[in-house]
Enzyme design. Sequence first.
Site, PDB file in Angstrom:
ATOM      1  N   ASP A   1       0.813  -1.220   0.000  1.00 50.53           N
ATOM      2  CA  ASP A   1       0.000   0.000   0.000  1.00 50.53           C
ATOM      3  C   ASP A   1       0.847   1.272   0.000  1.00 50.53           C
ATOM      4  O   ASP A   1       2.017   1.258   0.406  1.00 50.53           O
ATOM      5  CB  ASP A   1      -0.892   0.027   1.243  1.00 50.53           C
ATOM      6  CG  ASP A   1      -2.018  -0.980   1.193  1.00 50.53           C
ATOM      7  OD1 ASP A   1      -2.034  -1.809   0.254  1.00 50.53           O
ATOM      8  OD2 ASP A   1      -2.880  -0.946   2.091  1.00 50.53           O
TER       9      ASP A   1
ATOM     10  N   HIS B   1       3.688  -2.242   3.117  1.00 55.72           N
ATOM     11  CA  HIS B   1       3.728  -0.889   2.559  1.00 55.72           C
ATOM     12  C   HIS B   1       5.083  -0.673   1.886  1.00 55.72           C
ATOM     13  O   HIS B   1       6.123  -0.741   2.559  1.00 55.72           O
ATOM     14  CB  HIS B   1       3.521   0.161   3.657  1.00 55.72           C
ATOM     15  CG  HIS B   1       2.191   0.035   4.353  1.00 55.72           C
ATOM     16  ND1 HIS B   1       1.947  -0.930   5.307  1.00 55.72           N
ATOM     17  CD2 HIS B   1       1.042   0.737   4.209  1.00 55.72           C
ATOM     18  CE1 HIS B   1       0.694  -0.810   5.736  1.00 55.72           C
ATOM     19  NE2 HIS B   1       0.129   0.193   5.082  1.00 55.72           N
TER      20      HIS B   1
END
Length: 457
Positions: free
Chosen positions: A257, A398
Amino acid sequence: MPLLLVPDLNTVEQSDEHRHIFSRHFEVPSVPSVGEAQRGLVESHLDEFNRNNIPDVYAGSAATGELNLRSYLTAVSQHVIGIRTAVYEFAGASGGSSFVTQWFDTRTPGLLDSRDLFDSDDDWAEFREFVAQSATSDPEVVPESVTQLEDSWLDSVNFDAQGNATIEFDDYTIAPGSAGSIVVTVPAANIVPLLSPFGQMARTAAMNPVPRISAGLWGSARPGEPTQTTQVPGTEQRREPRNIDCSKTKCVALTFDDGPGPKTGKLLDELKKKNAAATFFVVGPNAKTRPELIERMIAEGHEVGNHTWSHRSLPALSPAQVRSEIDRTNEAISAAIDQPATLLRPPYGARNPTIDRLAQAPVILWDVDTLDWKHKNTGKVVDAAVSQTKPGSIVLMHDIHGSTVAAVPEILSRLKAKGYTFVTVTELLGKDKLNSGEAYSRTPLPTAGRSGTDEKK
């Protein structure tokens, strides 16, 4: 304004997924005062948010709220940098937006503010009068609130393309909260005679921004980013779809992400070495800034999903705002690969039936949270990903964190040794089984003898 106008500008993103905190600020190594001022701004808002958003330990409840901080370039020249930062804070009772613009004269150290745009105290006082006059023409503005404007209310002054001054007021300062953010414009004819020499340069840099240094100085890569080791293939060279049946194969979907980030190119190199596919849920500004990485993801067999534009908690927004967050990001993705994302991951996983409907796409959650955003420890990321993954898992990471990117080679090696095949989310769940408006966090175990997907609880 394009970030490439400042070739050595780096974006720094931080998040706290559990407490709904997301910040995006700038650092410019050639102008140290930029990073110092931006970091100070982020830290001050974090401190205030922490003071106002304390968990109720007696009720056993977690802290509720949201802090979202995003910076934008407003002016660039060889000697001027203007950075506007928009902040939204919700501390459990009411939420509001605030704004501040930081100005930098690259020839001198330190931070400049709105007052430095004007020549003398008299010029500043006259500017304040023009602001008050313009503000009263807005029916939402409370007239009594502008009779004595506080200097702190005028901390976000910029210039539009025509050279007019624009002043953004924080919510609740000169109008009720229901009015939203108030922007006041003072015509250029009134402003120009009042500006200081720096103010004149700032106005010109906003109207006609020019690169500080030739963008070709470092080639196509940003300073501090690895040069791509492989040329980005064209669309005609994209990997053919794979025929993988994850109901019979031990599959896992690694997802990343908030990128693309400074280390995403290196991450793609590592995935390519192991012939591993992944899914990237990108935020709009990063997709717009690094379209070549979006194209490379698709060319090398990965999947690109939508993670909204501003990384706001979607349930706090109006339906129109939710669609804008999704649509703006899809536009940035489409500009890179000629097609929008077909999957949505809501920031923080925050969703409800209304958000699911507005998504107009399958909503993808996860069942393995590595907490990489929290500890930023490579070893802990590896251990979490390997120990928690089961066949059919969707793993949350992430790619904006270097510690996460550093963990990926070991994650790939250890999971591959356990017999896992690395697939995209669509390959994992099955394209024909994904439905718009439904939420998915994993698939059942291949041996469970069930069909469909389990929603994250």
